[in-house]
Structure formats: C-alpha cells, structure tokens
Design a protein around this motif. Structure first.
Motif, mmCIF file in Angstrom:
data_model
loop_
_atom_site.group_PDB
_atom_site.id
_atom_site.type_symbol
_atom_site.label_atom_id
_atom_site.label_comp_id
_atom_site.label_asym_id
_atom_site.label_seq_id
_atom_site.Cartn_x
_atom_site.Cartn_y
_atom_site.Cartn_z
ATOM 1 N N ASP A 167 1.149 -1.055 -0.007
ATOM 2 C CA ASP A 167 -0.086 -0.064 -0.022
ATOM 3 C C ASP A 167 0.849 1.239 -0.019
ATOM 4 O OD1 ASP A 167 -1.825 2.128 0.650
ATOM 5 O OD2 ASP A 167 -3.397 0.594 1.640
ATOM 6 N N TYR A 170 0.701 3.406 3.095
ATOM 7 C CA TYR A 170 1.657 2.849 4.067
ATOM 8 C C TYR A 170 2.850 3.681 3.952
ATOM 9 C CZ TYR A 170 3.883 -0.146 7.678
ATOM 10 O OH TYR A 170 4.501 -0.642 8.528
ATOM 11 N N ASP A 171 3.395 3.637 2.721
ATOM 12 C CA ASP A 171 4.842 4.350 2.262
ATOM 13 C C ASP A 171 4.466 5.852 3.006
ATOM 14 O OD1 ASP A 171 4.908 2.154 0.627
ATOM 15 O OD2 ASP A 171 5.770 3.094 -0.893
ATOM 16 N N GLU A 174 4.585 6.001 7.052
ATOM 17 C CA GLU A 174 5.945 6.043 7.589
ATOM 18 C C GLU A 174 6.975 7.056 7.075
ATOM 19 O OE1 GLU A 174 7.118 3.066 9.379
ATOM 20 O OE2 GLU A 174 5.048 3.483 9.675
ATOM 21 N N LYS A 283 -7.335 2.760 7.575
ATOM 22 C CA LYS A 283 -5.906 2.223 7.137
ATOM 23 C C LYS A 283 -4.839 3.070 7.928
ATOM 24 C CE LYS A 283 -5.569 2.544 2.934
ATOM 25 N NZ LYS A 283 -4.997 2.639 1.734
ATOM 26 N N GLU A 284 -5.017 4.325 8.139
ATOM 27 C CA GLU A 284 -4.016 5.126 8.998
ATOM 28 C C GLU A 284 -4.365 4.609 10.423
ATOM 29 O OE1 GLU A 284 -4.011 9.045 6.214
ATOM 30 O OE2 GLU A 284 -5.234 9.095 8.044
ATOM 31 N N PHE A 287 -2.153 1.453 10.182
ATOM 32 C CA PHE A 287 -0.814 1.706 10.624
ATOM 33 C C PHE A 287 -0.298 2.221 11.716
ATOM 34 C CE2 PHE A 287 -1.654 2.504 5.780
ATOM 35 C CZ PHE A 287 -1.681 1.371 5.414
ATOM 36 N N THR A 304 -8.266 -5.083 8.140
ATOM 37 C CA THR A 304 -8.100 -4.431 9.331
ATOM 38 C C THR A 304 -9.250 -4.903 10.405
ATOM 39 O OG1 THR A 304 -9.900 -2.680 8.718
ATOM 40 C CG2 THR A 304 -7.538 -2.465 8.055
ATOM 41 N N PHE A 336 -0.234 -5.040 4.610
ATOM 42 C CA PHE A 336 -0.188 -3.749 3.756
ATOM 43 C C PHE A 336 1.275 -3.635 3.054
ATOM 44 C CE2 PHE A 336 -3.750 -3.445 6.322
ATOM 45 C CZ PHE A 336 -4.906 -3.180 5.370
ATOM 46 N N ALA A 339 6.282 -0.480 3.359
ATOM 47 C CA ALA A 339 6.405 0.747 3.106
ATOM 48 C C ALA A 339 7.295 0.794 2.072
ATOM 49 C CB ALA A 339 6.800 1.374 4.368
#
Length: 350
Positions: A167, A170-171, A174, A283-284, A287, A304, A336, A339
């Motif tokens: 995902d 996710y990159d 991070e 999603k956040e 994460f 999730t 996901f 990153a």
C-alpha cells in the motif's frame, strides 16, 4: 519514459507522493490536478511541508454532479494527453478524477496504470465502487495493496498485469509520521493530552445525507462519556444544521476546525480509539496501531477487521457505543506490505 499522473483530491496527492519521488529519479513525470476537491490548504506550503511535487496543470473543475464533473474532466484531460503524448498515465484510487483520467487515456490508446487497484466494497450504490471497477477493467497495470485486492481482480477475470506491491498509503504514513511528531503542535494548541481522547471523522455522503443515520451517530456520541475530538468537516457541519440536530448536548465533545495531514497523523497516533466512516482513516488507524470503529456497512479494507483492530458497526447507535466501550487487543500484521510499494511500482514500470 514520460508519465502523466492524474489526481483530484488531497488524499491522492499524499498517496502519489512516494511514487512521484521514485519515478522522478528515472523518468519524466507531469502531474495534472483536476481540481475535483477544492481545498484552501492545497497551497504551496502543503506541497513544501510534505515534499510533494506541485501540479504542472490545474484544471479547476470544482464540484458538480457526477456526470457533469466527470465529463468536464474527460474533455480537459484528453486535451493535455494529446499535447503531451505520455507513454503511460497513472491514476490512483476511486474518485471521478481516477475514472476520467483512465477513460481519457485508454480511448487514446495510452496504457493506464491504476495504483490501489482491486478494492471492492461490493456495494454498487457507492459511486467509488463504480469508479474502481471501470478503472480496473480499462487499465494495463494494476498495482494492488493487498492479497485480497489481487483475488478480487482474479475473480473478475480482469485482463491486465496484476501485481501486489503493498500500500502506497503505508509508504506515505511511514515517511510523514516522524515529521508529524516533530512538527505538529495540534495537541498542545488544542490543549489535548495524548491518549485521553477518541478521534472522530464523519464525512461520507451515505451518512451525512441521511438525517436518520446522522442522528443515530450523534446519539451514540452523546452516550460516550469520554473525551471526543472532532475535526468537523464543513459539509457535515452544514448537514447537522440543516437537519436541526444539536451538538451542544453531547458531553465532553471538542469540535475543532479541519486539520492538515501532519496534524491528523499526530492526532491519530495519540488517540485512544478512532471513530470514522473514511476508508483512508481506517487504514491510517491500522498503520499507527490505534483501534478503529467504522461507521459503515462495508469496508474495502477487510484485513483491518481481524482481532477487532477495526470494528464495523454501520450507524446503529448501540453498536457504535458498544464497539467504543469494548476492550480489544489487536495484533497488527503486515497485510499492507513493507512501506516500499512506490519502489516496487517504479521498478515494474521501468
């Protein structure tokens, strides 16, 4: 090679940023902002703070009905593609800008690359679902965030190159999370103690355009005694006023203005729980490893839901309250990716 990236909403710029950074190390990229969502925070400082490339074209389409908005985008994007003649067109997610960019490109026989492909809510009443399906079926490269997304595409027999890269969101999280911790002063400015509050976001039309659903959600908030912080979306605020609903009777509710991305990451990371109807916020929350309660009937992010990291409750008042009260101990797993989705995408395209 020459790439044109079509974007239309602020979250798409955040998702595209990691890919753009990698892409520009090897290739030429132009960014087209359709202007689908007007955002006063989409200023120079937004791009500078988050190290996001600024758009080369801004079409300033603005809000309108789905058909009119998509049609205007198609016309203007087509003109740009004819002028710039890119090798590939990149689109992200599931907005009208995504669909318009994909349709304009494929009709000109320019290969379409869909990032965040394969998501399905299996609810075709959602305009986003229609946008996703159509974009996936006209794309040449489908970069998926999860194994579930890959399976969805395989089940539909989509004729394209399907690759699970993880995902890109996710990159982005991070990359920006440490920046948020050091730069954001939202908690200090709002006098909020870390870990002392539930964070709320409500904006989805299926909830805000239905007075019964919105009333049920507010009734649930009124029964939750702990501190609640709500960056209130202007559209939601207008709907609350239109329906004659009352926020003043909700105890320990702190209404604040909508916040920027770094401030939102800081607030998400320091919340007890997150209550939302947003796909991105779900999603956040995962994460940053904060339990989530999702006020929708379906979610595209089924991963999730494992171990109650995210509890799906719809808009039933009692279910919302019980999900907030419930003690959970989720085990967050690497569904996901690692990153490094942007690197994988650019490597495949190169």
């Amino acid at each position: 090679m020459k790439f044109i990236t079509i974007l239309g909403a602020r979250p798409q710029f955040i998702k595209a940023a990691p890919v753009s950074r990698e892409l520009r190390k090897r290739h030429t990229e132009l960014i087209v902002h359709t202007g689908q969502h007007y955002d006063k925070n989409m200023s120079d400082i937004f791009f500078e703070e988050l190290n996001i490339p600024k758009p080369d074209y801004n079409l300033e389409i603005g809000s309108s009905s789905h058909g009119k908005q998509t049609g205007r985008m198609l016309e203007k994007v087509e003109d740009i593609l004819l002028t710039e003649t890119p090798d590939y067109v990149l689109v992200y997610g599931d907005t009208n800008s995504t669909l318009a960019g994909a349709l304009a490109a494929c009709k000109l026989h320019i290969p379409v690359v869909h990032v965040e492909a394969g998501l399905r809510s299996f609810n075709k009443k959602m305009p986003e679902e229609i946008n996703r399906i159509m974009t996936d079926h006209v794309s040449e490269y489908l970069f998926c965030p999860t194994k579930t997304a890959v399976k969805n595409l395989e089940n539909e027999n989509v004729d394209a190159k399907i690759i699970n890269v993880g995902d890109v969101m996710y990159d982005a999280v991070e990359y920006n999370r440490q920046l948020a911790e050091t730069q954001s002063r939202i908690l200090e400015n709002q006098q909020i103690k870390p870990g002392s509050y539930h964070l709320i976001t409500v904006h989805r039309a299926e909830n805000t355009d239905d007075p019964i659903k919105l009333s049920n959600i507010l009734d649930a908030f009124a029964q939750i005694e702990e501190m609640k912080v709500w960056p209130l979306h202007p559209r939601t605020k207008n709907k609350i006023s239109e329906y004659g609903l009352d926020l003043s009777s909700i105890p320990n509710l702190k209404i604040i203005e909508p916040v920027g991305y770094l401030d939102m990451l800081k607030m998400e990371s320091n919340a007890k729980k997150i209550l939302t109807d947003s796909g991105g916020v779900q999603k956040e929350a995962y994460f940053v490893q904060v339990p989530c309660v999702t006020m929708r009937e379906q979610t595209e992010w089924v991963e999730t839901l494992e171990d109650d990291a995210n509890i799906l409750v719809g808009t039933n008042t009692d279910e919302i309250v019980q999900a907030v009260i419930k003690e959970v101990e989720p085990s967050y797993k690497p569904y996901f990716g690692s990153a490094d989705a942007a690197e994988k995408i650019v490597e495949q395209l190169t």
